[in-house]
Design an enzyme around this catalytic site. Structure first.
Site, mmCIF file in Angstrom:
data_model
loop_
_atom_site.group_PDB
_atom_site.id
_atom_site.type_symbol
_atom_site.label_atom_id
_atom_site.label_comp_id
_atom_site.label_asym_id
_atom_site.label_seq_id
_atom_site.Cartn_x
_atom_site.Cartn_y
_atom_site.Cartn_z
ATOM 1 N N ASP A 71 -5.820 6.015 -6.079
ATOM 2 C CA ASP A 71 -4.385 6.130 -6.362
ATOM 3 C C ASP A 71 -3.737 4.748 -6.382
ATOM 4 O O ASP A 71 -4.251 3.789 -5.786
ATOM 5 C CB ASP A 71 -3.686 7.048 -5.347
ATOM 6 C CG ASP A 71 -3.814 6.583 -3.905
ATOM 7 O OD1 ASP A 71 -4.857 5.982 -3.563
ATOM 8 O OD2 ASP A 71 -2.882 6.810 -3.116
ATOM 9 N N GLU A 136 -4.244 6.946 -0.421
ATOM 10 C CA GLU A 136 -4.106 5.800 0.485
ATOM 11 C C GLU A 136 -2.682 5.285 0.445
ATOM 12 O O GLU A 136 -2.114 4.909 1.455
ATOM 13 C CB GLU A 136 -5.077 4.680 0.100
ATOM 14 C CG GLU A 136 -5.326 3.682 1.236
ATOM 15 C CD GLU A 136 -4.297 2.557 1.277
ATOM 16 O OE1 GLU A 136 -4.200 1.888 2.319
ATOM 17 O OE2 GLU A 136 -3.584 2.336 0.278
HETATM 18 ZN ZN LIG Z 1 -4.897 -0.616 -1.604
#
Ligand SMILES: [Zn+2]
Length: 378
Positions: A71, A136
């Protein structure tokens, strides 16, 4: 494209998939296809709206893991980008696109490094795995944290882990992050009684109670840091009160603060100390804590030594060790006893418009990653 462009080519493919957190947009499938061909067993672990990839080659110890995320943060105003964020473009030796440095360049380098390594060493020692998440940059609940719970439940133990976060400051490999500080945030709401400034005896000014307490919190020397960590820092990030009128004593005040702390402290100790200060100032308050990461440290040893040698041999740069910067998913992996450290490209443009990575650094990073595997698994 020739073999030398393999990492660049894969990085471009990944950037084309607009995987704004928590979207994966097919990045993991693309990586999985390559890894399957290199002899990896593929598992997709979807939790909520988050995609996670666990790919493993081999069953013996030590288990070496490349960890990372597909992501990316949103691109922001498109008109500020010189070229569209999800259309990779090379200009003056740099590859531009959202995620180029954080961290699709690293993901591409991990894949090509492993492909080259296993073709050279098909019977390498131990096992290699990829732990890749699409969560994340977001809340980081259904990503690495939950994959680690799954692995722990079934007794799969990570020994060594390189996280591909962009750790470098000016030149590729100049910094290895071998730990991170913990992060503890709080929202404090202090109650008083609103009233006219001319009649203070009929009101109770929350700012007059709060500000001496804040001054005391700011003045605390939490610890002195140690060889790996700077001293713990307390920072006020938001402060709100008042109606906007200059003749009204406000009814309440709100303050947000955050502590970045070293392993010399822990969240419970900090909470106790803060609460004691607030009590001593007789505040009427509500306090909400948000603990987003325990600190961790991987002192020089098997992993860090291999990483430092690999960088030196491939780039001539001597990496320094650092624990500065924000939190990373390493915080979920280290508590299981794994050696964890971060190594990736230069982070000067991450989360900014016109994010970029030096084209030459992509292939160099792939060589460094491959060299780490050689040091640890041959
Ligand atoms: Zn990163």
């Amino acid at each position: 494209m020739g073999d030398t462009d393999a990492t660049l080519e894969l990085a471009c493919e990944l950037i084309r998939r607009s995987s704004v957190t928590p979207e994966d947009a097919g990045c993991q499938a693309l990586m999985a296809e390559r890894l399957r061909k290199a002899g990896f067993e593929i598992e997709f672990l979807a939790f909520g709206e988050v995609s996670n990839l666990w790919a493993r080659r081999g069953s013996s110890a030590p288990l070496f893991v490349f960890a990372g995320h597909t992501d990316v943060v949103p691109p922001g105003p498109l008109e500020d980008w010189q070229s569209p964020p999800f259309e990779p473009e090379i200009r003056d030796g740099y590859l531009y696109g959202r995620g180029a440095a954080d961290m699709k360049g690293s993901l591409a380098a991990m894949v090509t490094a492993v492909e080259a390594f296993v073709s050279q060493h098909p019977d390498h020692a131990g096992s290699i795995a990829f732990l890749i998440t699409s969560d994340e940059e977001g809340p980081a609940v259904h990503g690495t944290r939950q994959v680690m719970e799954t692995l722990t439940e079934r007794g799969e133990k990570i020994d060594l882990c390189v996280v591909g976060e962009p750790s470098s400051a000016e030149h590729l490999g100049d910094t290895i992050k071998n730990g991170r500080r913990g992060s503890l945030g709080a929202l404090l709401r202090v109650h008083g009684r609103q009233g006219h400034v001319a009649y203070p005896h009929l009101a109770d000014n929350p700012l007059h109670r709060l500000t001496p307490a804040l001054a005391e919190l700011c003045a605390i020397q939490w610890d002195e840091g140690d060889e790996h960590f700077p001293p713990t820092s307390f920072q006020i990030t938001n402060l709100h009160s008042g109606t906007g009128a200059d003749n009204v004593i406000p009814g309440h005040a709100e303050v947000m603060f955050n502590l970045r702390y070293s392993p010399a402290l822990n969240a419970d100790l900090i909470r106790e100390k803060v609460t004691a200060v607030l009590e001593s100032h007789q505040l009427q308050y509500e306090l909400q804590w948000r603990h987003s990461g325990e600190p961790f440290i991987t002192p020089p040893g098997k992993l860090v030594d291999a990483m430092q040698s690999a960088v030196q041999e491939c780039t001539g740069v001597t990496p320094c060790l650092s624990t500065a910067g924000g939190t990373s998913d390493g915080r979920f992996i280290a508590p299981t006893g794994a050696e964890v450290a971060e190594l990736g490209p230069v982070n000067a443009t991450i989360h900014k418009v016109n994010e970029s990575v030096r084209v030459d650094d992509l292939e160099a990073l792939s060589r460094v990653y491959r060299n780490i595997l050689k040091h640890l698994l041959v």
